[in-house]
Design a protein around this motif. Structure first.
Motif, PDB file in Angstrom:
ATOM      1  N   LYS A 279       0.823  -1.209   0.000  1.00 58.08           N
ATOM      2  CA  LYS A 279       0.000   0.000   0.000  1.00 58.08           C
ATOM      3  C   LYS A 279       0.857   1.260   0.000  1.00 58.08           C
ATOM      4  CE  LYS A 279      -3.994   1.919   2.475  1.00 58.08           C
ATOM      5  NZ  LYS A 279      -4.918   1.733   3.622  1.00 58.08           N
ATOM      6  N   ASP A 424      -4.675  -5.674  -6.738  1.00 56.80           N
ATOM      7  CA  ASP A 424      -5.547  -4.521  -6.982  1.00 56.80           C
ATOM      8  C   ASP A 424      -5.511  -3.649  -5.728  1.00 56.80           C
ATOM      9  OD1 ASP A 424      -7.434  -5.542  -5.054  1.00 56.80           O
ATOM     10  OD2 ASP A 424      -8.175  -6.885  -6.608  1.00 56.80           O
ATOM     11  N   ASN A 425      -6.238  -2.564  -5.750  1.00 56.49           N
ATOM     12  CA  ASN A 425      -6.219  -1.622  -4.634  1.00 56.49           C
ATOM     13  C   ASN A 425      -7.375  -1.831  -3.664  1.00 56.49           C
ATOM     14  OD1 ASN A 425      -3.879  -0.214  -5.481  1.00 56.49           O
ATOM     15  ND2 ASN A 425      -5.104   0.923  -6.995  1.00 56.49           N
TER      16      ASN A 425
END
Length: 450
Positions: A279, A424-425
């Protein structure tokens, strides 16, 4: 016995239902429930069925429970539900028995012995990391779980555990841990009143792990000369020297205790650390630069780990946000007053480490990831009692230093070779089992080019 009156200022968590109290809410979403209790103040009333209990979310109250007035508390129901697997191991034992067991086991966790386990940690990590291909997607938490099982077995017990047994631990332990958690909130008599699929799976998994434990103890009994720094050898030698406490049953209980703790806490910490590194790629790059500077492509060493100051701050912040052991319980042995709150004898007291370590009265931006909060004098000003991922006082986790070494050694070995990125986020939800584990955590591994 005098009954202490309920303190009038202790608020009650809303949403209690007839008969079951807050039990269903605790089981369905324990982190949300603990956060709601914390929002009411340092201590709140909850109901497990018709019985009142307390939820503590303040570090000063927690210090009273774990350190200053620890003799007024004993292990709560949260722990008692683990006896089917852990027996009277060091996690559940108490009094002089616990102190004796800890004294026997301490030599396995000295600084020198932990350093000697480092080769095992690094080798086990290399066995996995060298098999990856550039661009491969890895389920990080599941990978760390299998790795941690191998490390704790090979480090603590220097045994060639059969691959099928390792696979069995990997398969059975989550079933056992989730069963413990349900039994901490719901009386076992209610859970076992009607045979259910989950109940049958729980008892079957407990029995499979017990069989493995007994087999390993028997294998050690059949050996000749035993290694000197091996925990199992320490226990067996203690029994051979006439320690009546160290029966085969007790040795088995200690084996299962350390296997359970070692396979739950470390993978949670490593998984969440990787989630945060994905992140915040700038943090990952800074750790990689530090690892490169200290080791320059060479294998990770104990002395080198001591120089990874920034890496340690990152791990510490990860442990603050996502403590593996996120909530524990105690039971009052007598009437006791903590920070002005009167608690009656034989009352269950739950404390949320997750809430304590996100207290806005202690931490600025408590829900944000800020490794720099632990830097220099800033970190020293934070109260020690507000950071307790491994507990505090006489019951502090005996394997804390082992866990710190394992987490940092594995992450350093990983980041020497690979860069990790989220697929993915999407946010990764925490799952409150025995440990606070990440939900699905797929990450892409990219080979570093130097």
């Amino acid at each position: 016995m005098t009954v202490v009156a309920e303190h009038p200022t202790i608020p009650k968590v809303p949403g209690s239902l007839p008969i079951v109290g807050h039990t269903l809410r605790m089981v369905r979403n324990p982190l949300k429930f603990a956060s709601e209790a914390a929002a009411l103040g340092p201590i709140a009333r909850i109901y497990l069925g018709p019985k009142m209990a307390y939820m503590v979310s303040n570090h000063e109250l927690l210090y009273e429970i774990l350190v200053r007035q620890a003799k007024s508390f004993e292990k709560g129901r949260h722990f008692e539900r683990a006896r089917p697997l852990l027996g009277n191991g060091i996690l559940l034992s108490s009094g002089s028995f616990h102190r004796r067991q800890r004294l026997i086991m301490n030599p396995a966790f000295t600084k020198d012995n932990i350093a000697s386990y480092l080769d095992i940690m690094r080798s086990a990590a290399d066995d996995i990391f060298t098999t990856w291909e550039d661009g491969q997607v890895v389920q990080m938490y599941h990978m760390f779980y299998e790795l941690a099982v191998r490390i704790v077995i090979k480090s603590m017990f220097t045994t060639d555990m059969a691959e099928q047994d390792i696979a069995e631990v990997y398969r059975s332990m989550p079933t056992v841990i989730s069963g413990f958690e349900r039994r901490a909130a719901i009386p076992p008599a209610l859970l076992d009143l009607f045979p259910t699929k989950s109940g049958k799976e729980f008892y079957a998994a407990v029995e499979r792990l017990r069989v493995i434990g007994h087999r390993i103890v028997a294998d050690y009994r059949a050996r000749g000369e035993l290694p000197k720094n091996d925990l199992m050898a320490l226990l067996l030698n203690s029994a051979a020297e006439g320690d009546k406490l160290m029966t085969d049953k007790q040795i088995h209980d200690e084996f299962m205790t350390l296997l359970t703790a070692g396979s739950e806490t470390a993978p949670s910490a490593m998984g969440w650390s990787c989630y945060l590194l994905g992140k915040y790629p700038e943090v990952q790059e800074r750790i990689q630069a530090e690892v490169d500077e200290v080791f320059d492509g060479r294998p990770v060493t104990a002395k080198g780990l001591e120089r990874l100051e920034y890496t340690r701050r990152v791990v510490k912040e990860s442990l603050r946000l996502y403590p593996p052991v996120w909530a524990i319980s105690r039971c009052t042995k007598e009437n006791v007053t903590i920070c002005g709150y009167d608690l009656a004898a034989n009352t269950q007291v739950f404390y949320s480490i997750h809430s304590v370590q996100r207290d806005p009265g202690v931490y600025e931006d408590p829900d944000e990831f800020h490794p720099e909060r632990w830097e220099g004098e800033k970190g020293k000003r934070l109260p020690r009692s507000a950071f307790v991922p491994f507990g505090a006082g006489s019951r502090n986790c005996i394997g804390e230093n082992f866990a710190w070494t394992e987490i940092q050694a594995v992450l350093a070995t990983l980041l020497q070779r690979w860069t990790i990125n989220p697929v993915d986020n999407a946010p990764v939800p925490p799952v409150a089992m025995g440990a606070l584990v990440p939900g699905p955590l797929p990450m892409t591994v990219t080979r570093r080019k130097k």
